[in-house]
Design a protein around this motif. Sequence first.
Motif, short mmCIF file in Angstrom:
data_model
loop_
_atom_site.label_atom_id
_atom_site.label_comp_id
_atom_site.label_asym_id
_atom_site.label_seq_id
_atom_site.Cartn_x
_atom_site.Cartn_y
_atom_site.Cartn_z
N SER A 1 0.79 -1.22 0.00
CA SER A 1 0.00 0.00 0.00
C SER A 1 0.82 1.27 0.00
N ASP A 2 2.14 1.15 -0.15
CA ASP A 2 2.96 2.35 -0.12
C ASP A 2 3.08 3.02 -1.49
N GLU A 3 2.72 2.31 -2.55
CA GLU A 3 2.73 2.89 -3.89
C GLU A 3 1.31 2.88 -4.42
N PHE A 4 0.74 4.08 -4.50
CA PHE A 4 -0.62 4.17 -5.00
C PHE A 4 -0.70 5.33 -5.97
N ARG A 5 -1.68 5.27 -6.85
CA ARG A 5 -1.76 6.23 -7.94
C ARG A 5 -2.79 7.33 -7.73
N GLY A 6 -3.56 7.23 -6.70
CA GLY A 6 -4.56 8.25 -6.45
C GLY A 6 -5.96 7.80 -6.84
N MET A 7 -6.91 8.39 -6.18
CA MET A 7 -8.31 8.08 -6.42
C MET A 7 -9.04 9.42 -6.40
N PRO A 8 -9.48 9.91 -7.55
CA PRO A 8 -10.14 11.21 -7.58
C PRO A 8 -11.51 11.16 -6.92
N PRO A 9 -12.07 12.33 -6.60
CA PRO A 9 -13.43 12.34 -6.05
C PRO A 9 -14.40 11.60 -6.97
N ALA A 10 -15.22 10.76 -6.38
CA ALA A 10 -16.21 9.91 -7.06
C ALA A 10 -15.56 8.85 -7.95
N GLY A 11 -14.26 8.62 -7.77
CA GLY A 11 -13.59 7.58 -8.53
C GLY A 11 -14.02 6.19 -8.06
N LEU A 12 -14.06 5.27 -9.01
CA LEU A 12 -14.47 3.89 -8.75
C LEU A 12 -13.36 2.93 -9.15
N ALA A 13 -13.11 1.94 -8.32
CA ALA A 13 -12.22 0.84 -8.66
C ALA A 13 -13.02 -0.44 -8.49
N VAL A 14 -13.09 -1.22 -9.56
CA VAL A 14 -13.82 -2.50 -9.53
C VAL A 14 -12.78 -3.60 -9.48
N LEU A 15 -12.78 -4.34 -8.37
CA LEU A 15 -11.80 -5.39 -8.15
C LEU A 15 -12.47 -6.76 -8.16
N HIS A 16 -11.82 -7.70 -8.82
CA HIS A 16 -12.24 -9.09 -8.79
C HIS A 16 -11.26 -9.83 -7.89
N LEU A 17 -11.81 -10.51 -6.90
CA LEU A 17 -10.96 -11.21 -5.94
C LEU A 17 -10.69 -12.63 -6.40
N ASN A 18 -9.44 -13.01 -6.39
CA ASN A 18 -9.02 -14.36 -6.77
C ASN A 18 -8.89 -15.19 -5.51
N GLY A 19 -10.00 -15.52 -4.91
CA GLY A 19 -9.98 -16.28 -3.66
C GLY A 19 -10.18 -15.36 -2.48
N SER A 20 -9.32 -15.50 -1.50
CA SER A 20 -9.51 -14.76 -0.25
C SER A 20 -9.11 -13.30 -0.39
N LEU A 21 -9.57 -12.52 0.56
CA LEU A 21 -9.32 -11.08 0.60
C LEU A 21 -7.96 -10.85 1.25
N GLU A 22 -6.90 -10.88 0.42
CA GLU A 22 -5.54 -10.74 0.92
C GLU A 22 -4.73 -9.87 -0.02
N PRO A 23 -3.65 -9.27 0.48
CA PRO A 23 -2.81 -8.43 -0.37
C PRO A 23 -2.37 -9.15 -1.64
N GLY A 24 -2.46 -8.45 -2.77
CA GLY A 24 -2.04 -9.00 -4.05
C GLY A 24 -2.97 -10.02 -4.64
N ASN A 25 -4.13 -10.23 -4.05
CA ASN A 25 -5.03 -11.29 -4.49
C ASN A 25 -6.24 -10.77 -5.26
N ALA A 26 -6.12 -9.58 -5.85
CA ALA A 26 -7.23 -9.01 -6.61
C ALA A 26 -6.74 -8.53 -7.97
N ARG A 27 -7.68 -8.48 -8.89
CA ARG A 27 -7.42 -7.96 -10.23
C ARG A 27 -8.26 -6.70 -10.41
N LEU A 28 -7.66 -5.64 -10.90
CA LEU A 28 -8.40 -4.42 -11.17
C LEU A 28 -9.11 -4.59 -12.51
N ASP A 29 -10.43 -4.74 -12.48
CA ASP A 29 -11.21 -4.95 -13.69
C ASP A 29 -11.60 -3.64 -14.36
N ALA A 30 -11.80 -2.60 -13.57
CA ALA A 30 -12.19 -1.31 -14.14
C ALA A 30 -11.82 -0.20 -13.17
#
Length: 157
Positions: A124-153
């Motif tokens: 979580s130390d390298e992030f690109r920013g999230m503007p107001p009303a910004g949405l990130a849609v994540l698909h989880l590949n199994g459990s809710l753990e660091p590095g275990n999601a794909r950014l779909d949109a």
Amino acid sequence: MHELILLRHAEAQPASSGGDDRGRRLSGRGEQEARAAGKWLASHGVKPDRVLCSPSERTVNTASLALASMKHAPEPVLAEDIYEATPGELLALLDQHGDAGTVILVGHNPGIERLVALLVEGRSDEFRGMPPAGLAVLHLNGSLEPGNARLDAFWSP
């Protein structure tokens, strides 16, 4: 949970001198941004099972305006833990809602943008920013753990 949608609150009015940050309202532009986020979610067929929302005025208003565009959206569950939360605290909260297939979390930066980085990049130390009303849609590949999601949109108004 297989899908997590993170929504940052829309543009808020500046805090008044000595005013309560939690009571900040959306600006006129922020109201338009929140409606646009809801239209985007509806146009992409998002059907949340649960909506978790910070209790601040701007997040509650963002959730309300965004969810108005969706058919059969659940009422937001207000979660004090979201306000000023770290990515770890947000993960702990989300762990309590693992029974829901699709969760929308409406919150604040830097917690939201750092959670995206943690789930997708594994840190979580390298992030690109999230503007107001910004949405990130994540698909989880199994459990809710660091590095275990794909950014779909990623969308912003």
